[in-house]
Design a protein around this motif. Sequence first.
Motif, mmCIF file in Angstrom:
data_model
loop_
_atom_site.group_PDB
_atom_site.id
_atom_site.type_symbol
_atom_site.label_atom_id
_atom_site.label_comp_id
_atom_site.label_asym_id
_atom_site.label_seq_id
_atom_site.Cartn_x
_atom_site.Cartn_y
_atom_site.Cartn_z
ATOM 1 N N LYS A 1 115.735 55.144 18.560
ATOM 2 C CA LYS A 1 116.789 56.505 18.198
ATOM 3 C C LYS A 1 117.512 56.891 17.576
ATOM 4 N N LEU A 2 117.555 55.881 16.647
ATOM 5 C CA LEU A 2 118.552 56.178 15.419
ATOM 6 C C LEU A 2 117.877 57.262 14.334
ATOM 7 N N THR A 3 118.562 58.009 14.389
ATOM 8 C CA THR A 3 118.261 59.339 13.114
ATOM 9 C C THR A 3 117.721 58.909 11.901
ATOM 10 N N GLU A 4 116.808 59.984 10.962
ATOM 11 C CA GLU A 4 115.951 59.472 9.836
ATOM 12 C C GLU A 4 116.861 59.375 8.563
ATOM 13 N N GLU A 5 118.144 59.944 9.183
ATOM 14 C CA GLU A 5 119.156 59.591 8.040
ATOM 15 C C GLU A 5 119.748 58.729 8.007
ATOM 16 N N GLN A 6 120.274 58.197 9.494
ATOM 17 C CA GLN A 6 121.056 56.667 9.357
ATOM 18 C C GLN A 6 120.412 55.871 9.120
ATOM 19 N N VAL A 7 118.781 55.700 9.181
ATOM 20 C CA VAL A 7 118.432 54.482 9.314
ATOM 21 C C VAL A 7 117.835 54.490 8.194
ATOM 22 N N SER A 8 117.918 55.795 7.448
ATOM 23 C CA SER A 8 117.679 55.528 5.779
ATOM 24 C C SER A 8 118.576 55.210 4.495
ATOM 25 N N THR A 9 120.032 55.592 5.066
ATOM 26 C CA THR A 9 121.683 54.848 4.636
ATOM 27 C C THR A 9 121.238 53.278 4.929
ATOM 28 N N ILE A 10 121.264 52.256 6.260
ATOM 29 C CA ILE A 10 121.439 51.633 6.332
ATOM 30 C C ILE A 10 119.310 50.976 5.506
ATOM 31 N N LYS A 11 118.869 51.261 5.741
ATOM 32 C CA LYS A 11 117.857 50.086 5.108
ATOM 33 C C LYS A 11 118.091 50.683 3.777
ATOM 34 N N THR A 12 119.182 51.264 3.175
ATOM 35 C CA THR A 12 119.082 51.030 1.195
ATOM 36 C C THR A 12 119.462 49.507 1.070
ATOM 37 N N LYS A 13 120.375 49.157 1.973
ATOM 38 C CA LYS A 13 121.498 47.940 2.036
ATOM 39 C C LYS A 13 119.990 46.499 2.836
ATOM 40 N N ASP A 14 119.205 47.276 2.745
ATOM 41 C CA ASP A 14 118.143 46.287 2.663
ATOM 42 C C ASP A 14 118.601 44.646 4.133
ATOM 43 N N VAL A 15 118.802 45.751 5.054
ATOM 44 C CA VAL A 15 118.757 44.433 6.272
ATOM 45 C C VAL A 15 117.398 45.042 7.538
ATOM 46 N N THR A 16 116.889 44.545 8.352
ATOM 47 C CA THR A 16 116.153 44.477 8.614
ATOM 48 C C THR A 16 116.927 44.261 10.749
ATOM 49 N N GLU A 17 118.197 44.257 10.705
ATOM 50 C CA GLU A 17 118.594 44.426 12.220
ATOM 51 C C GLU A 17 120.182 44.460 11.913
ATOM 52 N N MET A 18 120.291 45.230 13.252
ATOM 53 C CA MET A 18 121.442 46.112 13.645
ATOM 54 C C MET A 18 121.749 45.415 15.579
ATOM 55 N N CYS A 19 122.783 44.824 15.114
ATOM 56 C CA CYS A 19 123.942 44.336 16.576
ATOM 57 C C CYS A 19 123.599 45.800 17.890
ATOM 58 N N ILE A 20 123.954 45.759 19.318
ATOM 59 C CA ILE A 20 123.553 46.556 19.959
ATOM 60 C C ILE A 20 123.958 46.072 20.740
ATOM 61 N N ASN A 21 125.430 47.194 21.293
ATOM 62 C CA ASN A 21 126.242 47.064 21.873
ATOM 63 C C ASN A 21 125.237 47.468 23.580
ATOM 64 N N THR A 22 125.275 46.677 24.318
ATOM 65 C CA THR A 22 124.268 47.420 25.568
ATOM 66 C C THR A 22 124.637 47.797 26.654
ATOM 67 N N GLU A 23 126.149 47.976 26.270
ATOM 68 C CA GLU A 23 127.863 48.285 27.955
ATOM 69 C C GLU A 23 126.133 47.810 28.683
ATOM 70 N N SER A 24 125.914 47.353 28.988
ATOM 71 C CA SER A 24 125.153 46.027 29.895
ATOM 72 C C SER A 24 125.951 46.913 31.534
ATOM 73 N N GLY A 25 127.393 47.001 31.548
ATOM 74 C CA GLY A 25 128.215 47.149 32.948
ATOM 75 C C GLY A 25 127.653 48.393 33.522
ATOM 76 N N SER A 26 126.882 49.133 32.506
ATOM 77 C CA SER A 26 126.253 50.503 33.675
ATOM 78 C C SER A 26 124.795 50.192 33.515
ATOM 79 N N PHE A 27 123.565 49.007 33.733
ATOM 80 C CA PHE A 27 123.012 48.151 34.046
ATOM 81 C C PHE A 27 122.293 49.142 35.935
ATOM 82 N N ASP A 28 121.341 49.142 35.367
ATOM 83 C CA ASP A 28 120.679 49.900 37.006
ATOM 84 C C ASP A 28 121.609 50.701 37.789
ATOM 85 N N ASN A 29 122.240 51.823 36.904
ATOM 86 C CA ASN A 29 123.131 52.509 37.647
ATOM 87 C C ASN A 29 122.827 53.581 38.988
#
Length: 497
Positions: free
Chosen positions: A262-290
């Motif tokens: 779901k990251l936009t192309e623009e967001q990914v391209s700025t991130i990729k320039t920093k040579d990274v392969t992962e991102m921390c995801i805040n799952t907001e797990s409290g909202s599981f199976d609403n």
Amino acid sequence: MTNTPANEYVQSIIKGFEIDSDLLKKLTSKYIESMDNGLSHSSGGKSHLPMIPTFITKLPNGTEKTDILACDLGGTSFRCLYIKLKGNSKFTTEMKKWEIPSDYLAEEGADLPENAFFDYLANKIVSFVQYHNSNDENKDLLSTKKNFNLGFTFSYPVEQTALNAGNLIRWTKGFEIKSVVGKDIVELLQKSIDNKLNSVDPEKYPFTISCVALCNDTTGTLLSGAYTSTYDSQDIVDPIMSIICGTGFNIAYMEDLASCTKLTEEQVSTIKTKDVTEMCINTESGSFDNELSVLPVTQYDKIVDEESTNPGYHLFEKRISGMFLGEILRLVIVDLIQKEFLLEPKPSKKQYTHKFSLKTEVLSHIEIDDSKDLKQTELYLIESLGLRTTTEQRHYLQQITRAISRRSAYLVSVAISAIIIKSGRLDPKSSKYKYHQELEVCCDGSVVQYYPGYKSMIRHGLSLGSLGHEGERRVHISMALDGSGLGAGLAALTASK
Ligand code: BGC
């Protein structure tokens, strides 16, 4: 126990809170599906986990050495911190904490203008930095560094669009300020800080403050867990996720960038320039199976939800976190009084009818009460609810308490199992698998820290569920204390890299 109508009714209540191995596995599959959907859909929907990208792409390793400024908005308090990272997984903090005045909380704060609460926070931040300015040891620091990069832990669901930008999706845990929903939290805080600094004597306040990182408390806990982890070099233990289980509940973990579709192309391209392969995801797990497609529902859960500030949302959290466990037991007690299985307290002792009057802390005492005739439980019930009980009734209430806390810990185990399975880290067929791999789950929050036996109930859930015993034994559940303070600072540090 005798087979009386009271006993039968109590056993049926307990049954409602039970989660067996099959249900654990079903919940885990649903959780994985919900994570996958959340990674490709916007964070607001009800049918999947929010899975919010945090724009944090690397975990620290403990060698970081610098001073950083952080602040942390928790459920009922606000803190400012100066953190000195020592570069050897150790750190020291200087901290000031304020209880949030009730004017900003719940209904009282609902109609405030958007700047009111942020002006309050900005005043605290600016006065905290100024306090350091008047302190000799810090004077040098301030006179050489005119600008302070600030990491801000904000523990509510925010749709993050950059490390230092994100719009509030909704409030949870007691705040209701309507004008802030949908707004950029960093922009609001920065505006209030700048206004405050513009209104004071620049000689006395010779600095600027830039909020460079917005960070959820779970994200912070993952960062601080990674910074403070000190396993021997021959151990193959990686921090895989962080969990907050206190007033609220949530999980963060590192996900492959390629899966965050779901990251936009623009967001990914700025991130990729920093040579990274992962991102921390805040799952907001409290909202599981609403949608409640798999989660068990008791009559008490329905009432807890109806009387909450965010009905229909965070239904997983409402079965797990410290804000709600006491309320669930209180509602069971109200029911037992109505059914005349418990004696109604005198009219002058009506506190049992007050919402949220039974604190989860009381359950933690009942849980392990082994005094004769459960005398301690008797005192706690009289003190907190004005409720007088017989020994038999106290045994019933202890069983119900244990069922409520076990369900909470088992549900946490579902989320842990799902993230581990999805990561492939324990699957020999996956490229992520390492021989002898062990995984660290970094935790913070009053329930996981203080509720007796909670961590061991989580482990039990892990081994009964999809991970099985073999998987469970490779999981370390450790405390990463003050993740939201240290973590905000570490997030600010990633901004300056
Ligand atoms: C919030 C999360 C937060 C968690 C733990 C939840 O209510 O939605 O953002 O991480 O509480 O504090």
